[in-house]
Design a protein around this motif. Structure first.
Motif, PDB file in Angstrom:
ATOM      1  N   ASP A  22       0.831  -1.205   0.000  1.00 45.01           N
ATOM      2  CA  ASP A  22       0.000   0.000   0.000  1.00 45.01           C
ATOM      3  C   ASP A  22       0.868   1.259   0.000  1.00 45.01           C
ATOM      4  OD1 ASP A  22      -2.318  -1.461  -0.023  1.00 45.01           O
ATOM      5  OD2 ASP A  22      -2.632  -1.372   2.147  1.00 45.01           O
ATOM      6  N   TYR A  23       1.974   1.221   0.756  1.00 47.95           N
ATOM      7  CA  TYR A  23       2.884   2.387   0.820  1.00 47.95           C
ATOM      8  C   TYR A  23       3.516   2.628  -0.549  1.00 47.95           C
ATOM      9  CZ  TYR A  23       6.792   5.363   2.169  1.00 47.95           C
ATOM     10  OH  TYR A  23       7.699   6.399   2.248  1.00 47.95           O
ATOM     11  N   GLN A  25       2.348   1.753  -3.494  1.00 49.71           N
ATOM     12  CA  GLN A  25       1.339   2.218  -4.447  1.00 49.71           C
ATOM     13  C   GLN A  25       1.032   3.695  -4.251  1.00 49.71           C
ATOM     14  OE1 GLN A  25      -2.420   0.091  -6.171  1.00 49.71           O
ATOM     15  NE2 GLN A  25      -2.975   0.829  -4.142  1.00 49.71           N
ATOM     16  N   THR A  26       1.021   4.129  -2.992  1.00 47.84           N
ATOM     17  CA  THR A  26       0.721   5.533  -2.699  1.00 47.84           C
ATOM     18  C   THR A  26       1.837   6.463  -3.161  1.00 47.84           C
ATOM     19  OG1 THR A  26      -0.564   4.867  -0.763  1.00 47.84           O
ATOM     20  CG2 THR A  26       0.155   7.162  -0.844  1.00 47.84           C
ATOM     21  N   ASN A  27       3.081   6.006  -3.086  1.00 43.33           N
ATOM     22  CA  ASN A  27       4.225   6.895  -3.332  1.00 43.33           C
ATOM     23  C   ASN A  27       4.904   6.697  -4.676  1.00 43.33           C
ATOM     24  OD1 ASN A  27       4.829   8.410  -0.592  1.00 43.33           O
ATOM     25  ND2 ASN A  27       4.237   6.312  -0.054  1.00 43.33           N
ATOM     26  N   PRO A  29       4.242   6.296  -8.790  1.00 41.92           N
ATOM     27  CA  PRO A  29       3.175   6.523  -9.780  1.00 41.92           C
ATOM     28  C   PRO A  29       2.859   5.306 -10.646  1.00 41.92           C
ATOM     29  CG  PRO A  29       5.199   7.651 -10.423  1.00 41.92           C
ATOM     30  CD  PRO A  29       5.419   7.158  -9.026  1.00 41.92           C
ATOM     31  N   ARG A  32       1.206  -0.633  -9.015  1.00 41.97           N
ATOM     32  CA  ARG A  32      -0.171  -0.946  -8.713  1.00 41.97           C
ATOM     33  C   ARG A  32      -0.253  -2.277  -7.956  1.00 41.97           C
ATOM     34  NH1 ARG A  32      -0.313   3.442  -9.520  1.00 41.97           N
ATOM     35  NH2 ARG A  32      -1.407   4.693 -11.082  1.00 41.97           N
TER      36      ARG A  32
END
Length: 471
Positions: A22-23, A25-27, A29, A32
């Protein structure tokens, strides 16, 4: 690229990998994540299947792989938690410092969240998946009248879709096809599908409700009773294992028709022991309705105002119409009251001779009337019982139904016997707090003996033909 994570919902290592993903994917681009959470009980089999399909070797939780969407190739296995931590450190310079205690707490939260999601999905599916209803001997007129009653929403509710499956022999294939076409033309909003079936091996697949309408053409001048009993028992021997194999575990099996309604239910229970005893019943409300109508005509009142007439015994054979608990609602007499005000029926029929002679001797008249029905009355009786079963019967009202005796009212165990019940919360209970007078008790003993003998004959016939199966 897309990273796919799969693991047990309660696995702390899966929790750690999930949070790191999750980290990322958030940071990042172009990174996925797709997570596939599995129930702990299903994890091992799922892991085995995915590895066998892709030719991978992996035995631990979680399993992580990449899908190379821009290259059109198969997935590339990354491995487990340690492999993913190494991958994140090597490619992105990011790692996870989560403590073991935190991992366990998150794993527990994951499991609870997963179970809630599964429960919601099941509730949604129950609204989407139609109720599966199978009707045997579906070419008979009862079925023709029953289909509109089941499909109009009044039985199961205006939000419950149904699928109806009509089962009969090849001889009646054209009749079934005509019924299907006509039902489709009526465009019932809640009728998801209706289909015809003539292959017995496909019977009762995913059935929620099975309505058994099979009958034998009874003529005792041509054949002895034992031959007809054998025929009924053989039908049940064919149906019972298919019900156990193909139907849902909580399937409701309803026996109706003009002959041997009790025996059919008894033998289905005998040969399908895994089906819950409370889910196999025989319909007696046709007799109830006919008796109430006869009483209403005598009293010059609306039939709907006659309540709690009890049908005891063999529904399509020797039975007893019991008026000792019957009540009248809305009867036009000198004493009036609110809508729930009622009077005992026997107090208002002063002609006791009529009760003992005309009504009680009218068993044959009622039997003839019920057996000659074109199908509307028994179809309505089946629909009424199903509506009560799913939505409850009117408060305190007694309904007669053939059920497997557990010794109530001194009736022998192991036979389907019509007796008084009430429906509530999707179930039914026998009304055992009734006072039974000595005369009625003697009648019940005689009726019980007849049904026990009928069952013994059926078992004897099957034993003689298939001794090993009977054992």
């Amino acid at each position: 690229a897309v990273a796919l994570f799969t693991g047990k919902a309660n696995c702390p290592y899966y929790a750690k990998a999930e949070l790191l993903a999750d980290y990322l994917q958030t940071n990042l681009p172009n990174f996925r994540v797709h997570k596939i959470t599995q129930h702990p009980d299903k994890w091992e089999q799922w892991l085995h299947d995915i590895c066998e399909t892709n030719g991978w070797e992996h035995r631990e939780c979680p399993i992580i792989w990449r899908e190379l969407l821009d290259r059109g190739g198969k997935g590339q296995l990354l491995g487990g938690l340690n492999d993913f931590l190494e991958y994140a450190q090597q490619y992105y310079g990011i790692t996870s410092m989560m403590l073991s205690e935190e991992m366990s707490d998150i794993a527990e939260e994951n499991l609870q969240a997963y179970l809630e999601i599964v429960k919601e999905d099941e509730e949604i599916k129950s609204l989407i998946n139609p109720m599966q209803i199978w009707i045997t001997s579906a070419s008979v007129p009862i079925c023709y009248h029953l289909i509109p009653l089941l499909a109009n929403g009044e039985v199961f509710g205006m939000t419950t879709e149904i699928s109806i499956h009509l089962l009969d022999t090849d001889q009646f294939k054209e009749v079934l096809h005509s019924i299907v076409m006509e039902a489709e033309d009526m465009a019932f909003p809640l009728l998801r599908s209706i289909s015809e079936h003539t292959r017995i091996d496909q019977a009762f697949i995913d059935a929620d409700i099975i309505i058994v309408l099979d009958d034998v053409l009874l003529n005792l001048e041509v054949q002895p009773l034992e031959n007809y009993i054998r025929e009924v028992s053989e039908i049940c021997q064919v149906y019972a294992p298919l019900i156990e194999k193909n139907a849902k575990s909580e399937v409701k099996v309803i026996s109706s028709g003009k002959t041997f309604a009790n025996l059919k239910a008894t033998m289905l229970k005998t040969y399908a022991p895994s089906i819950r005893a409370k889910n196999i019943t025989a319909i007696a409300t046709s007799w109830e309705s006919a008796a109430k109508a006869m009483l209403a005509r005598k009293l010059n009142m609306n039939t709907a105002g006659v309540k709690d007439v009890i049908v005891w015994g063999n529904i399509t054979g020797s039975n007893y119409i019991d008026l000792s608990h019957a009540k009248l609602y809305g009867y036009d007499c000198a004493i009036r009251g609110p809508p729930n005000f009622h009077r005992p029926l026997l107090n208002l029929i002063y002609d006791s001779g009529w009760i003992h002679s005309e009504l009680l001797s009218a068993q044959s008249t009622l039997s003839s009337r019920v057996s000659r029905c074109a199908g509307m009355l028994p179809a309505h009786a089946i629909a009424t019982v199903l509506r009560y079963w799913y939505h409850g019967s009117p408060s305190q009202e007694i309904i007669s139904m053939g059920i497997l005796s557990e010794g109530q009212f001194c009736i022998p165990e192991g036979i389907i016997f019509s007796m008084p019940v009430r429906f509530q919360n999707g179930n039914w209970e026998v009304v055992t707090d009734l006072e039974i007078n000595e005369v009625t008790q003697k009648v019940l003993g005689r009726l019980s003996h007849e049904l026990v003998q009928e069952k013994l004959i059926a078992l004897k016939e099957i034993y003689e033909m298939h001794p090993y199966e009977a054992e």
